[in-house]
Write an enzyme that holds these catalytic residues in place. Sequence first.
Site, PDB file in Angstrom:
ATOM      1  N   THR A 185       0.871  -1.181   0.000  1.00 49.69           N
ATOM      2  CA  THR A 185       0.000   0.000   0.000  1.00 49.69           C
ATOM      3  C   THR A 185       0.901   1.222   0.000  1.00 49.69           C
ATOM      4  O   THR A 185       2.042   1.145   0.450  1.00 49.69           O
ATOM      5  CB  THR A 185      -0.884   0.037   1.257  1.00 49.69           C
ATOM      6  OG1 THR A 185      -0.023   0.101   2.380  1.00 49.69           O
ATOM      7  CG2 THR A 185      -1.765  -1.174   1.355  1.00 49.69           C
ATOM      8  N   TRP A 444     -19.503  15.631  11.250  1.00 44.20           N
ATOM      9  CA  TRP A 444     -18.503  15.330  10.222  1.00 44.20           C
ATOM     10  C   TRP A 444     -18.850  16.014   8.911  1.00 44.20           C
ATOM     11  O   TRP A 444     -20.005  15.997   8.478  1.00 44.20           O
ATOM     12  CB  TRP A 444     -18.428  13.816   9.992  1.00 44.20           C
ATOM     13  CG  TRP A 444     -17.836  13.047  11.129  1.00 44.20           C
ATOM     14  CD1 TRP A 444     -17.527  13.539  12.367  1.00 44.20           C
ATOM     15  CD2 TRP A 444     -17.492  11.662  11.150  1.00 44.20           C
ATOM     16  NE1 TRP A 444     -17.014  12.536  13.159  1.00 44.20           N
ATOM     17  CE2 TRP A 444     -16.976  11.372  12.443  1.00 44.20           C
ATOM     18  CE3 TRP A 444     -17.560  10.634  10.209  1.00 44.20           C
ATOM     19  CZ2 TRP A 444     -16.535  10.102  12.805  1.00 44.20           C
ATOM     20  CZ3 TRP A 444     -17.120   9.362  10.575  1.00 44.20           C
ATOM     21  CH2 TRP A 444     -16.611   9.106  11.863  1.00 44.20           C
TER      22      TRP A 444
HETATM   23  P1  ADP Z   1      -3.271   3.631  -2.031  1.00 41.61           P
HETATM   24  O1  ADP Z   1      -3.825   4.263  -0.759  1.00 41.61           O
HETATM   25  O2  ADP Z   1      -2.097   2.771  -1.889  1.00 41.61           O
HETATM   26  O3  ADP Z   1      -3.389   4.496  -3.248  1.00 41.61           O
HETATM   27  P2  ADP Z   1      -5.357   1.969  -2.873  1.00 41.61           P
HETATM   28  O4  ADP Z   1      -5.309   2.152  -4.309  1.00 41.61           O
HETATM   29  O5  ADP Z   1      -5.477   0.652  -2.265  1.00 41.61           O
HETATM   30  O6  ADP Z   1      -4.140   2.453  -2.294  1.00 41.61           O
HETATM   31  O7  ADP Z   1      -6.378   2.996  -2.266  1.00 41.61           O
HETATM   32  C1  ADP Z   1      -7.532   2.614  -1.637  1.00 41.61           C
HETATM   33  C2  ADP Z   1      -8.285   3.814  -1.193  1.00 41.61           C
HETATM   34  O8  ADP Z   1      -8.555   4.674  -2.297  1.00 41.61           O
HETATM   35  C3  ADP Z   1      -9.638   3.484  -0.651  1.00 41.61           C
HETATM   36  O9  ADP Z   1      -9.575   3.045   0.676  1.00 41.61           O
HETATM   37  C4  ADP Z   1     -10.356   4.806  -0.811  1.00 41.61           C
HETATM   38  O10 ADP Z   1     -10.040   5.699   0.206  1.00 41.61           O
HETATM   39  C5  ADP Z   1      -9.779   5.336  -2.091  1.00 41.61           C
HETATM   40  N1  ADP Z   1     -10.678   5.055  -3.194  1.00 41.61           N
HETATM   41  C6  ADP Z   1     -10.615   4.060  -4.095  1.00 41.61           C
HETATM   42  N2  ADP Z   1     -11.612   4.145  -4.976  1.00 41.61           N
HETATM   43  C7  ADP Z   1     -12.353   5.215  -4.624  1.00 41.61           C
HETATM   44  C8  ADP Z   1     -13.546   5.825  -5.124  1.00 41.61           C
HETATM   45  N3  ADP Z   1     -14.155   5.370  -6.192  1.00 41.61           N
HETATM   46  N4  ADP Z   1     -14.011   6.906  -4.484  1.00 41.61           N
HETATM   47  C9  ADP Z   1     -13.400   7.397  -3.397  1.00 41.61           C
HETATM   48  N5  ADP Z   1     -12.277   6.869  -2.887  1.00 41.61           N
HETATM   49  C10 ADP Z   1     -11.758   5.797  -3.474  1.00 41.61           C
END
Ligand code: ADP
Length: 549
Positions: A185, A444
């Site tokens: 991550t 919030w």
């Molecule tokens: P990194 O944090 O490493 O970029 P990820 O790609 O695993 O890793 O990110 C996951 C996070 O991205 C989710 O927990 C969320 O916060 C955000 N995320 C992913 N897709 C969406 C979306 N469609 N809308 C809002 N947030 C998103």
Amino acid sequence: MLGLMQNWPLTVDKILDHAAKWHGDVEIVTRSVEGPIVRTTYAEAHTRAKRISNALKGLGIKSGDRVATLAWNTGRHLEAWYGIMGIGAVCHTLNPRLFAEQLCYIINHAEDQIIFTDLTFLPVLAEHRAKMPSVKHVVVMTDAAHMDDSVYPGALCFETLVADNGADCEWGGFDENTAAGLCYTSGTTGNPKGVLYSHRSNFLHTLVTLGADVMGFSAADVLLPVVPMFHANAWGMAFSAPAVGAKLVMPGAKLDGASIHELLESEGVTFSAAVPTVWQMLLTELREKQAKLSTLKRVVIGGSAVPEAIVRGFRDEFGVDVTHAWGMTEMSPMGTLASPNQATLGLDAEGQLRLKLKQGRVPLGVDMKIEDDADQELPHDGKTFGRLKVQGPFVAAEYFKGDGGQILDEAGYFDTGDVATIDPDGFMQITDRAKDVIKSGGEWISTIEIENLAVGHPKASLCAVIGAAHPKWDERPVLLVKLKDGESASKQDFLEFLEGKIAKWWTPDDVVFVDDIPLGATGKIDKKLIRERMKDYVLPTAVAKKVSA
Ligand code: ADP
């Protein structure tokens, strides 16, 4: 009593075996890092991947060893993946957008023995070579003519390995729970943590994502995964494309609007997937050139919330349907998609668009719930926000080497770190990251919602909202705006634009125009860096309060 069905371990090598046998002539087209368009087929990729497996064995790689890739989306990268996973080694995707120190940390933590890379990234690896003691070999994914031993002395050439090794190699034959892939991550808080996928979890994720309510593409589609293979496995497309025998178009290093548009048109692409920033660039390019999209039918957009302007732009100007998706590295990565269901069918176009902007519904294989800070489950009323938790056979149970300790709650759910609502029809909507949400007077405020509305202002290029300290309310929202080139606007323009679209008490206390809104390694707005840059900022409303107090 056990069932009497065949024991056929769910290992991903079977995916490329299937593609080679049943879709052998289907093309994999790559805009190569060297420049020209290169064409192979699933049958050729299968043979070449087996040669790579033999090369790896010759270099001493055994089951469980980590072999990394630091590379663009290309046919060779796909071959390397299957070559590594087919023999039970673990394919560790490295994100080249990370800082070199983070890359070194991850490589050392994973104890990578070999790194497959592109010419692009060889100089970085050479510069930090001394800091990666576990790495025995670097394989450059190019041909002999492009090798330059002075950049990284001793580096091996991919095409030479392919030519020098036989294609006779047995894949699979191990437990389906064997580790297949490793992806860290991005470590927005603390050190990056490794998510260790198994063959079984990747195989099940592939089957689930092929459902009509999920990615839903077929053998008749032409796919362009703009989302990188190093970003949560290109959302599984390197598995799901060969699984159905879809033609695969790999964009290589060129991800700008013009290059993507050229490939979409020249290869007849029907389906693509990427983060919103990529599509923003493409739409800008298309409008400037007054160009059309003649074959593209559907795009999946995720990684961060899709702004309304992108969904409308695709739909109204180009006839392309957008599916909003949410997921994370820990979920392999697909979690929810905003695909229509019975409840949405009766809605008019505007009503459907409102639902498309939500992050969507879970497919079979993912379950979710929202909870308050006391771990009490919250209602699915579409209004109450809570911490979003998930469970399923392709959701992480723990991080590599136990980092971060216990990550599941007592019921076995993983806390996503997102804050969300779920409506009575099952549509989840992310309102924020738990660490970004603004807590104002005990209530919030969703930064994402304000950002998405603000970016719909015709003069805005990128918008970000953060909380700033306030003596009475704890925190109040500040809107940061990067304007489109050559535009000018006032604070009032943006506040008026938001009026009536959000609750009054959500209205930002200030609008700050900035030259740059930093994006992190996976193309998302880097709030941590923004907060750092704004650390000396004082809200005008906070100052006023102090003076009058
Ligand atoms: P990194 O944090 O490493 O970029 P990820 O790609 O695993 O890793 O990110 C996951 C996070 O991205 C989710 O927990 C969320 O916060 C955000 N995320 C992913 N897709 C969406 C979306 N469609 N809308 C809002 N947030 C998103």
